[in-house]
Design an enzyme around this catalytic site. Structure first.
Site, mmCIF file in Angstrom:
data_model
loop_
_atom_site.group_PDB
_atom_site.id
_atom_site.type_symbol
_atom_site.label_atom_id
_atom_site.label_comp_id
_atom_site.label_asym_id
_atom_site.label_seq_id
_atom_site.Cartn_x
_atom_site.Cartn_y
_atom_site.Cartn_z
ATOM 1 N N LYS A 1 -13.198 4.015 4.468
ATOM 2 C CA LYS A 1 -13.821 3.519 3.227
ATOM 3 C C LYS A 1 -13.868 1.988 3.211
ATOM 4 O O LYS A 1 -14.912 1.389 2.980
ATOM 5 C CB LYS A 1 -13.049 4.010 1.984
ATOM 6 N N ARG B 1 -10.128 8.820 -8.199
ATOM 7 C CA ARG B 1 -9.311 9.608 -7.279
ATOM 8 C C ARG B 1 -8.793 10.879 -7.927
ATOM 9 O O ARG B 1 -8.102 11.648 -7.272
ATOM 10 C CB ARG B 1 -8.091 8.777 -6.893
ATOM 11 N N ARG C 1 -3.659 0.981 12.013
ATOM 12 C CA ARG C 1 -4.435 -0.054 11.309
ATOM 13 C C ARG C 1 -3.662 -1.374 11.232
ATOM 14 O O ARG C 1 -2.460 -1.406 11.041
ATOM 15 C CB ARG C 1 -4.749 0.424 9.890
ATOM 16 N N ARG D 1 0.236 -2.384 6.734
ATOM 17 C CA ARG D 1 0.538 -2.042 5.341
ATOM 18 C C ARG D 1 1.845 -1.266 5.241
ATOM 19 O O ARG D 1 2.143 -0.450 6.107
ATOM 20 C CB ARG D 1 -0.611 -1.186 4.772
ATOM 21 N N ARG E 1 0.155 10.827 1.464
ATOM 22 C CA ARG E 1 -1.123 10.382 0.892
ATOM 23 C C ARG E 1 -2.241 11.397 1.167
ATOM 24 O O ARG E 1 -3.085 11.633 0.309
ATOM 25 C CB ARG E 1 -1.500 9.004 1.459
HETATM 26 P P1 AP5 Z 1 -10.044 1.967 6.666
HETATM 27 O O1 AP5 Z 1 -11.478 1.573 6.553
HETATM 28 O O2 AP5 Z 1 -9.030 0.946 6.370
HETATM 29 O O3 AP5 Z 1 -9.780 3.332 5.840
HETATM 30 P P2 AP5 Z 1 -9.731 3.639 4.292
HETATM 31 O O4 AP5 Z 1 -10.559 4.859 4.052
HETATM 32 O O5 AP5 Z 1 -10.049 2.428 3.493
HETATM 33 O O6 AP5 Z 1 -8.223 4.083 4.156
HETATM 34 P P3 AP5 Z 1 -7.078 3.625 3.143
HETATM 35 O O7 AP5 Z 1 -5.790 3.977 3.806
HETATM 36 O O8 AP5 Z 1 -7.288 2.236 2.672
HETATM 37 O O9 AP5 Z 1 -7.323 4.614 1.981
HETATM 38 P P4 AP5 Z 1 -6.321 4.963 0.898
HETATM 39 O O10 AP5 Z 1 -7.234 5.675 -0.032
HETATM 40 O O11 AP5 Z 1 -5.150 5.720 1.342
HETATM 41 O O12 AP5 Z 1 -5.711 3.558 0.425
HETATM 42 P P5 AP5 Z 1 -6.016 2.621 -0.811
HETATM 43 O O13 AP5 Z 1 -5.771 1.248 -0.409
HETATM 44 O O14 AP5 Z 1 -7.312 2.978 -1.420
HETATM 45 O O15 AP5 Z 1 -9.844 2.544 8.149
HETATM 46 C C1 AP5 Z 1 -8.590 3.019 8.587
HETATM 47 C C2 AP5 Z 1 -8.372 2.655 10.074
HETATM 48 O O16 AP5 Z 1 -9.300 3.379 10.882
HETATM 49 C C3 AP5 Z 1 -8.622 1.164 10.370
HETATM 50 O O17 AP5 Z 1 -7.690 0.745 11.312
HETATM 51 C C4 AP5 Z 1 -10.044 1.118 10.930
HETATM 52 O O18 AP5 Z 1 -10.214 0.052 11.844
HETATM 53 C C5 AP5 Z 1 -10.150 2.472 11.622
HETATM 54 N N1 AP5 Z 1 -11.501 3.040 11.538
HETATM 55 C C6 AP5 Z 1 -12.368 3.001 10.477
HETATM 56 N N2 AP5 Z 1 -13.518 3.653 10.748
HETATM 57 C C7 AP5 Z 1 -13.371 4.143 12.022
HETATM 58 C C8 AP5 Z 1 -14.230 4.916 12.879
HETATM 59 N N3 AP5 Z 1 -15.449 5.319 12.487
HETATM 60 N N4 AP5 Z 1 -13.754 5.225 14.107
HETATM 61 C C9 AP5 Z 1 -12.510 4.822 14.526
HETATM 62 N N5 AP5 Z 1 -11.664 4.074 13.763
HETATM 63 C C10 AP5 Z 1 -12.092 3.751 12.521
HETATM 64 O O19 AP5 Z 1 -4.864 3.073 -1.823
HETATM 65 C C11 AP5 Z 1 -3.509 2.801 -1.558
HETATM 66 C C12 AP5 Z 1 -2.626 3.283 -2.687
HETATM 67 O O20 AP5 Z 1 -2.975 2.616 -3.917
HETATM 68 C C13 AP5 Z 1 -2.725 4.781 -3.030
HETATM 69 O O21 AP5 Z 1 -1.889 5.548 -2.199
HETATM 70 C C14 AP5 Z 1 -2.277 4.771 -4.501
HETATM 71 O O22 AP5 Z 1 -0.872 4.684 -4.590
HETATM 72 C C15 AP5 Z 1 -2.870 3.492 -5.040
HETATM 73 N N6 AP5 Z 1 -4.217 3.680 -5.598
HETATM 74 C C16 AP5 Z 1 -5.375 3.113 -5.155
HETATM 75 N N7 AP5 Z 1 -6.418 3.529 -5.885
HETATM 76 C C17 AP5 Z 1 -5.926 4.394 -6.811
HETATM 77 C C18 AP5 Z 1 -6.523 5.184 -7.848
HETATM 78 N N8 AP5 Z 1 -7.847 5.175 -8.074
HETATM 79 N N9 AP5 Z 1 -5.705 5.949 -8.594
HETATM 80 C C19 AP5 Z 1 -4.370 5.969 -8.409
HETATM 81 N N10 AP5 Z 1 -3.748 5.272 -7.436
HETATM 82 C C20 AP5 Z 1 -4.522 4.482 -6.642
HETATM 83 MG MG MG Z 2 -8.945 1.162 2.190
#
Ligand code: AP5
Ligand code: MG
Ligand code: ZN
Length: 216
Positions: free
Chosen positions: A13, A88, A127, A160, A171
């Site tokens: 994402k 979410r 990552r 992270r 997660r």
């Molecule tokens: P990346 O693009 O970083 O993936 P991502 O989908 O953004 O994954 P996240 O881990 O950021 O999602 P998340 O939803 O768990 O975390 P968030 O920060 O939103 O890619 C991942 C890796 O793969 C990278 O190394 C990249 O280089 C590689 N990659 C990407 N595309 C690729 C491809 N096509 N092929 C190969 N490699 C690839 O949330 C974190 C925390 O915040 C949550 O756990 C929660 O506690 C809180 N939070 C956030 N939003 C909310 C909400 N709305 N409600 C409640 N709690 C929330």
């Molecule tokens: Mg992300």
């Protein structure tokens, strides 16, 4: 254009959101990034969010909804925005609908980036993120030219706190239980498009752009 990026942890994402935001000139709003910024700055919000994030659990809906509501009402969101990691839960999605209704705007598309569960842990654990500009790398799939150093700004790369195997597994479970129902929610509203997130990063982007261009 008003967009939502859905997908499990590690789906790509954030990686895609950066490129989409540049391509369509709209702000990229990541609730995870907002929380991490607040943790770094030691704010009250950061303190509230940290314990949930460290455990891989969701921050309570009312906290997140208020932040997003404030953010999408800002001037730079007038022409559109890209939400990454929000909504979410179904209550978050319902709240977003209400806020957008009141604002007199509507969603254009929800892009669901689909990736098999067994690949997600590897993606998240490998990552690395730049301290300076937040660019995202992967030690194997998308490495920086010099290990530990950002190609774009020369900043140091870090991992992270929630990118260890145990927390990533939690997660993913939280995603399956609480976020997966949103796929049906947006399917019923005829807003959902599924993108194969297991292709090369550039190909995933190309597919997303094609969907969004045909939308306009
Ligand atoms: P990346 O693009 O970083 O993936 P991502 O989908 O953004 O994954 P996240 O881990 O950021 O999602 P998340 O939803 O768990 O975390 P968030 O920060 O939103 O890619 C991942 C890796 O793969 C990278 O190394 C990249 O280089 C590689 N990659 C990407 N595309 C690729 C491809 N096509 N092929 C190969 N490699 C690839 O949330 C974190 C925390 O915040 C949550 O756990 C929660 O506690 C809180 N939070 C956030 N939003 C909310 C909400 N709305 N409600 C409640 N709690 C929330
Ligand atoms: Mg992300
Ligand atoms: Zn950088």
């Amino acid at each position: 254009m008003r967009l939502i990026l859905l997908g499990p942890p590690g789906a790509g994402k954030g990686t895609q959101a950066t490129s989409i935001a540049t391509e369509f000139n709209i702000p990229h709003i990541s609730t995870g990034d907002i929380f991490r910024y607040n943790i770094k700055e030691g704010t009250e919000l950061g303190k509230k969010a940290k314990s949930f994030m460290d455990q891989g659990l969701l921050v309570p809906d009312e906290v997140v909804v208020e932040i997003v509501e404030d953010r999408i009402k800002q001037e730079d969101c007038e022409k559109g925005f890209l939400l990454d990691g929000f909504p979410r839960t179904v209550p978050q999605a319902v709240a977003l609908d209400e806020v957008m209704n009141k604002m007199g705007v509507s969603l254009d598309k929800v892009i669901n980036i689909q990736v098999d569960k067994n690949i997600l842990v590897e993606r998240a654990v490998g990552r690395r993120i730049c301290k300076g500009c937040s660019a995202t790398y992967h030690i194997q799939f998308n490495p920086s030219a010099t290990e530990g150093i950002c190609d774009k700004c020369g900043g140091n790369l870090y991992q992270r706190d929630d990118d260890n195997e145990a927390t990533v597994t939690t997660r993913i479970d939280v995603y399956l239980n609480e976020t997966l129902p949103l796929i049906e929610y947006y399917e019923n509203k005829d807003k959902l498009t599924v993108i194969d997130g297991q292709q090369h990063i550039d190909k995933v982007f190309e597919d997303i752009v094609n969907v969004l261009r045909s939308e306009k």
